[in-house]
Write a protein that holds these residues in place. Sequence first.
Motif, short mmCIF file in Angstrom:
data_model
loop_
_atom_site.label_atom_id
_atom_site.label_comp_id
_atom_site.label_asym_id
_atom_site.label_seq_id
_atom_site.Cartn_x
_atom_site.Cartn_y
_atom_site.Cartn_z
N ALA A 1 4.88 5.57 -2.22
CA ALA A 1 5.19 6.75 -1.42
C ALA A 1 6.63 6.76 -0.92
O ALA A 1 7.18 7.82 -0.61
CB ALA A 1 4.23 6.86 -0.24
N SER B 1 0.80 -1.22 0.00
CA SER B 1 0.00 0.00 0.00
C SER B 1 0.84 1.28 0.00
O SER B 1 0.39 2.31 -0.48
CB SER B 1 -0.94 0.00 1.21
OG SER B 1 -0.19 -0.09 2.41
N ASP B 2 2.06 1.22 0.55
CA ASP B 2 2.87 2.44 0.64
C ASP B 2 4.16 2.37 -0.16
O ASP B 2 5.04 3.19 0.01
CB ASP B 2 3.17 2.76 2.10
CG ASP B 2 3.91 1.64 2.81
OD1 ASP B 2 4.12 1.75 4.03
OD2 ASP B 2 4.28 0.65 2.14
#
Length: 693
Positions: free
Chosen positions: A337, A333-334
Amino acid sequence: MKSEIVSQTPGWYILLCLGWGIALAVLYYVRASVFTRNQKRLLALLRGVLGFLVAFLLLNPLIKTVSSLILKPKVVVLVDNSRSMRSGGNLKEAGAGLEALRKDIEKKGYEFEIRNLDDLPVTGFTPDAFQARKTNLSAGMNAIRNNYEGQNLSDVILFSDGIMNDGVSPTFQKYPFRVHTVGFGDSTLKRDAFIAGVSANRLAYLGNNFTVSLDVGSYLMKGKTARVEILDSEGKVLENRTTGYGTDETFESISFTLPAKAVGKQRYIARLQVLEGEHSEKNNRREFVVDVVNGKEKILLLASAPHPDIKALKSIIEKNDLFELNVKIVQDSDAAAVQNEVFDVLILHQFPDAAQLHTRFLGALLARQKPVFFIPGSRSDLSYFNGMQNIVGIQAQPGKLDKVTSQVNSSFSLFTIGQNQAALIADLPPLTVPFGNYTLHTGSDVILGQYVSGINTSRPLLAVNLTGTRKMAAFLGDGLWQWRLEEFAMTGAHESLDDLLLKTLQLISVREEKGKLRVYPVADVFEADQRVSFVAEVYNEIFERIFDQNIRLKIKPQGGAEKVYDFTISEGMSRFELSALPPGVYTYEASAKVQGKDEVSGGQFVVSDTDLETQNTTADFSLLRTLARENGGDFVDAAHIFELRNSLEEKGLINRVVAQEDLKDLINLRWLLALILAFATVEWVLRKYFGSY
């Protein structure tokens, strides 16, 4: 001595050897018509025994020898050789008492040694032999325990005043030998006030405030008041407080807040007002140094999954105030980022990973050309790993692992690794590494090598490569946390391993110095009676060391006059030393003409006159009594050293018998060859004698 033959194969193999010998005897002599019955029996016996011996030796049997070794009991005296001992009493008389004890013990056939806290033999009890500026009794006791491991060390006698100013108390540990203590010095409380300790940030950041805490104590000063001050290196009072001594024995912590106004090493003085009648004025003053810097190195640690090694790395890195650590366990999910994270050094734990999560962010991070520390593991994709770095190539099948120990590469010279540090690392337990073929790339330097069963495999465990567009390091082992636990069990501290990894991080994170002249002090802070030593390095255009260069060194104390020194470096001598520099903050600038160009190198260092051994001169016999009581020994004062003879006799100095087992290949015994040749020769001679070919 007892010997026996040990077979490495099942017992029924011996029956096969016996059958082989019988078969040879039958084959050659049962139907032979030229011999009589008795001649056949004799020749068949010789041939059978010969065949059995040869077949049995092919099984590679071993001969086990068990011998007994008698170890005499050993008594070791550990002498506190710190400076505080010089004012504690009659050293000559104490030395005579120890010498009498030595003669008595050696007369009875036992071994006796005298060593100091620096693990060196003591040859005389003169003031010159007591020069140590710190007292670490625990380190001295641990050195004795480690150095005499496996020997019959029966008793240790600690000769000390009990005053400690470094390390932990030896009473926190239990020792595998009896500990007797000899109290030396005066334990009577004297009228005195003192600064017991200074707690201050080693580092502060420009423009910020930092806190200094002073521990102030007193004896027999009830009803008095005194002023406590913090001064800068020029003697200007920055802050002051007033403290009162309300009882005969006081202890108080006083805090000050100071601004960090200038970059560099800043020397400060803590001073306690001296009152009439004080026993000592030296312990009313302490110096401390604060290094003011502009900012921290940001380290980003990315991991593919939680792992105990991550906690170990976090504990190590956070010990260095110049590093700011950010740990991220990267999830799906990250992953995107992560590309936006800010860092100066990147640590990749088990990245690149076999699940290919790294493909979503790692390329963008590596494109910044920042230093990288790779720590691959069982979840790593080694094919991607090989393509991302220029340190080592690993050809290994997934899931194939090996257990290895490590030793420091003796030819590594990019930073210093102490002998004790290297010996401790060699004793640490095995780590898990990929099993396969390792190829060290050009420009790589091995710090730790892989050892399997004591054999150097020439494969790296920790290596760096400082060439190319960015600096890189790789630690190829899994189980770093076990190493830290084992070191703590062995020494009671995390020092050797942490120091090695921090130096590796500093090596790849330091910004490249392009100058051809590099002159730097071997330490940031020197004591007033230490020699200030500089290392000088000169390089050519391709950064190879060159020698026979003349260097001019200018040294200037803060607010003082500049001094100039000229020296020449050679291949065998690249250091320059100065002595008798007064306390203060110094700046230096070195210059030289290197291959026709002017080169300059400079920096700062501090000379401090803080002497921990003068801060407290009241002997602490309670610590010595506790240490002896908890380890089955006795306490005596220095005037009654010889009385320990009775204690040693009562508690018993007993010989220890150690069984030593030795395994050798039976086939290596030379007399067996002679025996086999004898059987073959006798058989051949008898055959000829009996009329056969």
